[in-house]
Design an enzyme around this catalytic site. Structure first.
Site, PDB file in Angstrom:
ATOM      1  CB  CYS A  25      -0.978  -0.082   1.177  1.00  0.00           C
ATOM      2  SG  CYS A  25      -0.279   0.768   2.729  1.00  0.00           S
ATOM      3  CD  GLU A  26      -0.767   5.722  -3.558  1.00  0.00           C
ATOM      4  OE1 GLU A  26      -0.021   5.138  -4.460  1.00  0.00           O
ATOM      5  OE2 GLU A  26      -1.518   6.418  -3.487  1.00  0.00           O
ATOM      6  CG  HIS A  27      -2.273   5.583   1.820  1.00  0.00           C
ATOM      7  ND1 HIS A  27      -3.538   4.781   1.674  1.00  0.00           N
ATOM      8  CD2 HIS A  27      -2.164   6.457   0.962  1.00  0.00           C
ATOM      9  CE1 HIS A  27      -4.115   5.229   0.687  1.00  0.00           C
ATOM     10  NE2 HIS A  27      -3.343   6.548   0.020  1.00  0.00           N
ATOM     11  CG  HIS A  28       0.297   2.649   6.299  1.00  0.00           C
ATOM     12  ND1 HIS A  28      -0.907   2.484   5.712  1.00  0.00           N
ATOM     13  CD2 HIS A  28       0.121   3.397   7.086  1.00  0.00           C
ATOM     14  CE1 HIS A  28      -1.933   3.214   6.233  1.00  0.00           C
ATOM     15  NE2 HIS A  28      -1.166   3.714   7.159  1.00  0.00           N
ATOM     16  CG  HIS A  71      -5.321  -3.457   2.611  1.00  0.00           C
ATOM     17  ND1 HIS A  71      -4.922  -2.401   1.851  1.00  0.00           N
ATOM     18  CD2 HIS A  71      -6.386  -4.253   1.960  1.00  0.00           C
ATOM     19  CE1 HIS A  71      -5.583  -2.680   0.656  1.00  0.00           C
ATOM     20  NE2 HIS A  71      -6.384  -3.528   0.706  1.00  0.00           N
ATOM     21  CD  GLN A 117      -8.288  -4.454  -2.428  1.00  0.00           C
ATOM     22  OE1 GLN A 117      -7.831  -4.444  -1.369  1.00  0.00           O
ATOM     23  NE2 GLN A 117      -9.354  -5.103  -3.018  1.00  0.00           N
ATOM     24  CB  CYS A 149      -1.682  -0.400   6.725  1.00  0.00           C
ATOM     25  SG  CYS A 149      -2.779  -0.384   5.497  1.00  0.00           S
TER      26      CYS A 149
END
Ligand SMILES: [Zn+2]
Length: 238
Positions: A124-127, A193, A165, A195
């Site tokens: 995931c690009e956030h975490h 996920h 996603q 995260c």
């Protein structure tokens, strides 16, 4: 109708002789939409010369969490992490054109083709934490079909980038639409996920389902229902 499960896939593609790749001058997909104020993302090819900086960044991370990067068990960790990150984001190095590479055939086949249960792993690009699960990719050909294992490869190429996603699902659908110009494409992805599971709401067992429907899958309820019936099952990944 063709249904394949990706479990135990080998790389043998469809066997037809007629190769239509030459009729596809250039394959482009829509750029990522996750931009700021409409600014295009400034993506650059992965750079080997940044290796040392990547490893230093990992050392900083280790220091930041209170570790000692000089203790024996961690001495090679920066190198390993940098290599692992390059591998897990190897999809930035691939293009759809190279990936399809001649595996498009004119079969005159117009029934639904479905490859379900394609395992995928992404970050995931956030975490930058993993999310993983299964993808089910279907299309209704307009004469042209692609080697079945290529659908799994398309999933893998986009999964091996920093993703959300929803975008991953849409990119796979658009890629199949671009290379085959079929009557329709359907992609459903079910993922868990890390995260969410390991931090944040800490809800193990939660699944996120996303879908992208193009063409007849969007327009025709019967086709969409047929597809959804074919993929209905209990996720069994973890
Ligand atoms: Zn995340």
């Amino acid at each position: 109708m063709t249904i394949a499960s990706s479990n135990g896939f080998n790389a043998s593609d469809s066997t037809s002789e007629l190769n239509l790749t030459s009729t596809i001058p250039h394959v482009e997909t829509r750029p990522d939409r996750n931009t700021h104020d409409g600014r295009e993302p400034n993506l650059q090819p992965p750079r080997e010369e940044l290796n040392d900086e990547m490893m230093n960044a990992v050392r900083t991370l280790l220091l930041g969490v209170g570790e000692d990067p000089e203790r024996e068990g961690l001495l090679k960790t920066p190198k390993r992490v940098a290599e692992a990150m390059r591998f897990l984001t190897g999809g930035y190095n691939q293009s759809l054109e190279e990936l399809v590479n001649g595996a498009i055939f004119d079969e005159g086949h117009n029934e639904m083709v479905l490859v379900r249960d394609i395992n995928f792993f992404s970050l995931c690009e956030h975490h930058m934490l993993p999310f993983m699960g299964k993808a089910h990719v279907a299309y209704i050909p307009n004469q042209k079909v692609v080697g079945l294992s290529k659908l799994a490869r398309v999933v893998e190429m986009y999964a091996r980038r920093l993703q959300v996603q929803e975008r991953l699902t849409r990119q796979i659908a658009e890629a199949v639409q671009t290379i085959l110009e079929p009557h329709g494409v359907a992609v459903v992805m079910e993922a868990t996920h890390m995260c969410m599971v390991m931090r944040g709401v800490q809800k193990p067992g939660s699944w996120t389902v996303t879908s992208a429907m193009v063409g007849v899958f969007q327009d025709d309820q019967k086709t969409r229902e047929e597809y959804l019936n074919l993929i209905r099952h209990q996720p069994s990944f973890i």
